[in-house]
Scaffold this motif. Structure first.
Motif, short mmCIF file in Angstrom:
data_model
loop_
_atom_site.label_atom_id
_atom_site.label_comp_id
_atom_site.label_asym_id
_atom_site.label_seq_id
_atom_site.Cartn_x
_atom_site.Cartn_y
_atom_site.Cartn_z
N THR A 64 0.84 -1.19 0.00
CA THR A 64 0.00 0.00 0.00
C THR A 64 0.88 1.25 0.00
OG1 THR A 64 -1.41 -1.25 1.48
CG2 THR A 64 -1.99 1.02 1.11
N GLU A 65 0.52 2.20 -0.84
CA GLU A 65 1.23 3.46 -0.88
C GLU A 65 0.64 4.43 0.14
OE1 GLU A 65 3.91 4.36 -2.85
OE2 GLU A 65 3.96 2.25 -3.41
N THR A 66 1.48 5.20 0.77
CA THR A 66 1.04 6.23 1.70
C THR A 66 0.77 7.50 0.92
OG1 THR A 66 2.39 5.28 3.45
CG2 THR A 66 1.67 7.55 3.76
N THR A 67 -0.36 8.14 1.20
CA THR A 67 -0.68 9.40 0.55
C THR A 67 -0.17 10.55 1.40
OG1 THR A 67 -2.66 8.41 -0.40
CG2 THR A 67 -2.57 10.83 -0.32
N TRP A 68 0.63 11.40 0.80
CA TRP A 68 1.21 12.56 1.47
C TRP A 68 0.71 13.83 0.80
CZ3 TRP A 68 4.34 12.07 5.70
CH2 TRP A 68 4.92 10.82 5.94
N LYS A 69 0.59 14.89 1.57
CA LYS A 69 0.33 16.24 1.05
C LYS A 69 1.55 17.07 1.42
CE LYS A 69 -4.06 15.66 -0.12
NZ LYS A 69 -4.27 15.22 -1.46
N THR A 84 -8.59 16.83 3.44
CA THR A 84 -8.72 15.38 3.64
C THR A 84 -9.82 15.00 4.62
OG1 THR A 84 -7.14 15.33 5.47
CG2 THR A 84 -6.25 15.04 3.23
N TRP A 97 5.78 17.42 4.72
CA TRP A 97 4.86 16.45 4.14
C TRP A 97 4.01 15.89 5.25
CZ3 TRP A 97 5.49 13.98 -0.99
CH2 TRP A 97 6.37 14.68 -1.80
N THR A 150 0.62 13.33 6.54
CA THR A 150 -0.30 12.23 6.26
C THR A 150 -1.06 11.90 7.53
OG1 THR A 150 -0.56 10.03 5.29
CG2 THR A 150 1.32 10.34 6.75
N GLU A 207 -2.26 8.72 7.72
CA GLU A 207 -2.16 7.27 7.72
C GLU A 207 -1.21 6.81 8.82
OE1 GLU A 207 -1.59 5.76 3.73
OE2 GLU A 207 -2.65 7.51 2.95
#
Length: 84
Positions: free
Chosen positions: A2-7, A28, A68, A70, A72
């Motif tokens: 699973t990829e982690t979503t970052w802003k 989010t 950055w 997240t 998650e």
């Protein structure tokens, strides 16, 4: 995997960090839990980030003012590559 979503945000002041946190939550609908910053981040930025109470990760790949975020909990650090 699973990829982690970052802003990502550019932060030069404490108010920039506050705006980034608010923006992340607005976009989010989640509170950020983890923040990733550069190993070369200015000392002030490190202090501001530590005050947030978020889990802090350091990365050698980020620019000094990059922040950055997240929400998650199982986090994969940001990996930047010139090759896809």
């Amino acid at each position: 995997m699973t990829e982690t979503t970052w802003k990502a945000y550019w932060v030069e002041s404490e108010s920039d960090l506050e705006k980034a946190l608010a923006s992340y939550e607005r976009v989010t609908d989640e509170k950020p839990l983890v923040v990733q910053i550069s190993e070369r981040a200015p000392e002030d930025l490190l202090k501001w980030v530590e005050r947030t109470g978020l889990e802090v990760l350091a990365s050698k790949w980020l620019q000094p003012h990059d922040v950055w975020l997240t929400h998650e909990t199982k986090v994969k650090q940001v990996q930047l590559s010139l090759f896809a």
